[in-house]
Design a protein around this motif. Sequence first.
Motif, PDB file in Angstrom:
ATOM      1  N   LYS A 100       8.915  40.937  21.465  1.00  0.00           N
ATOM      2  CA  LYS A 100       7.845  41.145  22.007  1.00  0.00           C
ATOM      3  C   LYS A 100       8.019  41.094  23.220  1.00  0.00           C
ATOM      4  O   LYS A 100       7.281  40.884  23.674  1.00  0.00           O
ATOM      5  N   LEU A 101       9.602  39.363  23.126  1.00  0.00           N
ATOM      6  CA  LEU A 101      10.066  39.287  24.597  1.00  0.00           C
ATOM      7  C   LEU A 101      10.351  40.604  25.409  1.00  0.00           C
ATOM      8  O   LEU A 101       9.820  40.816  26.493  1.00  0.00           O
ATOM      9  N   TRP A 102      11.402  41.210  24.955  1.00  0.00           N
ATOM     10  CA  TRP A 102      11.865  42.195  25.565  1.00  0.00           C
ATOM     11  C   TRP A 102      11.380  42.716  24.943  1.00  0.00           C
ATOM     12  O   TRP A 102      11.730  43.815  26.470  1.00  0.00           O
ATOM     13  N   VAL A 111      14.216  41.498  31.553  1.00  0.00           N
ATOM     14  CA  VAL A 111      15.477  40.763  30.527  1.00  0.00           C
ATOM     15  C   VAL A 111      14.288  39.274  31.015  1.00  0.00           C
ATOM     16  O   VAL A 111      14.169  39.305  32.314  1.00  0.00           O
ATOM     17  N   PRO A 112      13.965  39.122  29.674  1.00  0.00           N
ATOM     18  CA  PRO A 112      13.238  37.932  29.676  1.00  0.00           C
ATOM     19  C   PRO A 112      13.997  37.102  30.494  1.00  0.00           C
ATOM     20  O   PRO A 112      14.627  36.653  30.150  1.00  0.00           O
ATOM     21  N   PRO A 113      13.082  35.782  31.204  1.00  0.00           N
ATOM     22  CA  PRO A 113      14.053  34.590  31.402  1.00  0.00           C
ATOM     23  C   PRO A 113      14.692  34.059  30.371  1.00  0.00           C
ATOM     24  O   PRO A 113      13.724  34.096  29.789  1.00  0.00           O
ATOM     25  N   LYS A 114      15.381  33.479  31.045  1.00  0.00           N
ATOM     26  CA  LYS A 114      16.132  32.254  29.649  1.00  0.00           C
ATOM     27  C   LYS A 114      15.176  31.249  29.309  1.00  0.00           C
ATOM     28  O   LYS A 114      15.746  31.189  27.818  1.00  0.00           O
ATOM     29  N   GLU A 115      14.727  30.638  29.862  1.00  0.00           N
ATOM     30  CA  GLU A 115      13.640  29.377  29.496  1.00  0.00           C
ATOM     31  C   GLU A 115      12.642  30.252  28.210  1.00  0.00           C
ATOM     32  O   GLU A 115      12.840  29.835  27.424  1.00  0.00           O
ATOM     33  N   ALA A 116      12.823  30.880  28.675  1.00  0.00           N
ATOM     34  CA  ALA A 116      11.522  32.263  28.054  1.00  0.00           C
ATOM     35  C   ALA A 116      12.013  32.472  26.591  1.00  0.00           C
ATOM     36  O   ALA A 116      11.239  32.427  25.250  1.00  0.00           O
ATOM     37  N   ILE A 240      19.155  45.931  19.752  1.00  0.00           N
ATOM     38  CA  ILE A 240      19.542  45.127  18.238  1.00  0.00           C
ATOM     39  C   ILE A 240      19.884  43.448  19.189  1.00  0.00           C
ATOM     40  O   ILE A 240      20.591  42.569  19.421  1.00  0.00           O
ATOM     41  N   LEU A 241      18.996  42.766  18.783  1.00  0.00           N
ATOM     42  CA  LEU A 241      19.269  41.592  19.144  1.00  0.00           C
ATOM     43  C   LEU A 241      19.978  40.409  17.709  1.00  0.00           C
ATOM     44  O   LEU A 241      19.433  40.492  16.948  1.00  0.00           O
ATOM     45  N   ASP A 242      20.101  39.309  18.990  1.00  0.00           N
ATOM     46  CA  ASP A 242      21.348  38.298  17.993  1.00  0.00           C
ATOM     47  C   ASP A 242      20.282  37.191  17.840  1.00  0.00           C
ATOM     48  O   ASP A 242      19.991  36.959  18.964  1.00  0.00           O
ATOM     49  N   PRO A 243      20.154  36.678  16.647  1.00  0.00           N
ATOM     50  CA  PRO A 243      19.301  35.675  16.600  1.00  0.00           C
ATOM     51  C   PRO A 243      19.395  34.010  17.006  1.00  0.00           C
ATOM     52  O   PRO A 243      18.598  33.603  17.371  1.00  0.00           O
ATOM     53  N   LYS A 244      20.794  33.788  16.963  1.00  0.00           N
ATOM     54  CA  LYS A 244      21.830  33.266  17.231  1.00  0.00           C
ATOM     55  C   LYS A 244      21.955  32.781  19.165  1.00  0.00           C
ATOM     56  O   LYS A 244      21.392  31.923  19.357  1.00  0.00           O
ATOM     57  N   THR A 245      21.974  34.173  19.378  1.00  0.00           N
ATOM     58  CA  THR A 245      21.633  33.551  21.463  1.00  0.00           C
ATOM     59  C   THR A 245      20.390  34.142  22.038  1.00  0.00           C
ATOM     60  O   THR A 245      19.909  33.587  23.145  1.00  0.00           O
ATOM     61  N   GLY A 246      19.438  34.829  21.349  1.00  0.00           N
ATOM     62  CA  GLY A 246      18.629  36.089  21.362  1.00  0.00           C
ATOM     63  C   GLY A 246      18.915  36.991  22.656  1.00  0.00           C
ATOM     64  O   GLY A 246      17.711  37.178  22.949  1.00  0.00           O
ATOM     65  N   TYR A 247      19.821  37.452  22.883  1.00  0.00           N
ATOM     66  CA  TYR A 247      20.000  38.523  23.243  1.00  0.00           C
ATOM     67  C   TYR A 247      20.725  39.393  22.568  1.00  0.00           C
ATOM     68  O   TYR A 247      21.411  39.045  21.339  1.00  0.00           O
ATOM     69  N   PRO A 248      20.893  41.153  22.546  1.00  0.00           N
ATOM     70  CA  PRO A 248      21.401  41.755  22.435  1.00  0.00           C
ATOM     71  C   PRO A 248      22.860  41.526  21.767  1.00  0.00           C
ATOM     72  O   PRO A 248      23.784  40.944  22.622  1.00  0.00           O
ATOM     73  N   HIS A 249      23.177  42.124  21.202  1.00  0.00           N
ATOM     74  CA  HIS A 249      24.146  41.249  20.367  1.00  0.00           C
ATOM     75  C   HIS A 249      25.195  42.443  21.234  1.00  0.00           C
ATOM     76  O   HIS A 249      25.442  43.478  20.469  1.00  0.00           O
ATOM     77  N   GLU A 250      26.407  42.000  21.827  1.00  0.00           N
ATOM     78  CA  GLU A 250      27.309  42.648  22.352  1.00  0.00           C
ATOM     79  C   GLU A 250      28.583  42.986  21.196  1.00  0.00           C
ATOM     80  O   GLU A 250      29.053  41.893  21.142  1.00  0.00           O
TER      81      GLU A 250
END
Length: 323
Positions: A100-102, A111-116, A240-250
Amino acid sequence: MEDLAHKTIHKTYRGLGTNIYLTAFGSAKVSDLDDSYALLQAYETALTVNRSTSELMDVNDAAGIKPVAVSDSTYQLTKLAIKTSQENFGFNALIGPLVKLWKIGFSGANVPPKEAIASQLSLIDPTQVELDDDKFTIFLKQAGMQLDLGAIAKGYIADRIQDLWAAKGISSGMINLGGNLLLKGLAPHHPDGLWRIGIQDPFTKRGNSILSVKYGPCSAVTSGIYERLLKTNGKTYHHILDPKTGYPHENNLASVTVFTKTSVQAEIETTRLFFADGPQPDWQPTSEVYGAIFITKDRTIQICGLEPADVFLLDDSFKLEFK
């Protein structure tokens, strides 16, 4: 006399946010397909997080407050999803706050802020879920946590429709829940009894196949990065978001397709193999997971567990490799 083995009943429905295609062979009736759709609707009513009320929304609304009792099926599916999430290979049934953030694939994608992103990571911890096997209760321990079974629900529902068909004596048919395929029994319209399964070209519109695979009864499910994208500032982000990083898995994968015994297992394995970044040297088919197809961004198709004679390349711009 009518050739019942080749008689076909087909209907199209709408559900789970996608098109539903049900095809049964033999003595099946239209009412059997309608019963299947009614079953699907019942599960959707319990499991959806896209409506204001459902069993899962009751759980989410009570996050950080109290446990919520749910039906047997919702509890067992949640238990499987949480157990799988705790393996920490990429599958995460609590990733809703990050999605929901992305908002990738929805209006307002950004692209959400890193802090968010960092602030949401504590809300997607699968160890923060309390399950009570006696009371069938689910408790999300932190306020703001969200349980979302969307990554596994289609497979579960397809398996339950197959169970219904078995109870009705339907021996063969196709259950297609928005591209999530479950093929029951033998294919009566092919002399060899094998199904023909098209593998989507991840670089063109839906419906264009680059491979055709001959296979027996199975579920075939694909995960890909090509349908829900965010393009901004010269970069492309997939969903496809990576739960370890919070970003799309590359990685170098455009899609992963798996062939399994059950459809719920296919849902899990596509995620597992996508986060494994491609076929591993020691990968072997099992009694539950029959084979896999990896398509890379540089247009290479890597085949695992399938016989070369059963795989037909439809686009020679791709390179084909058997692992």
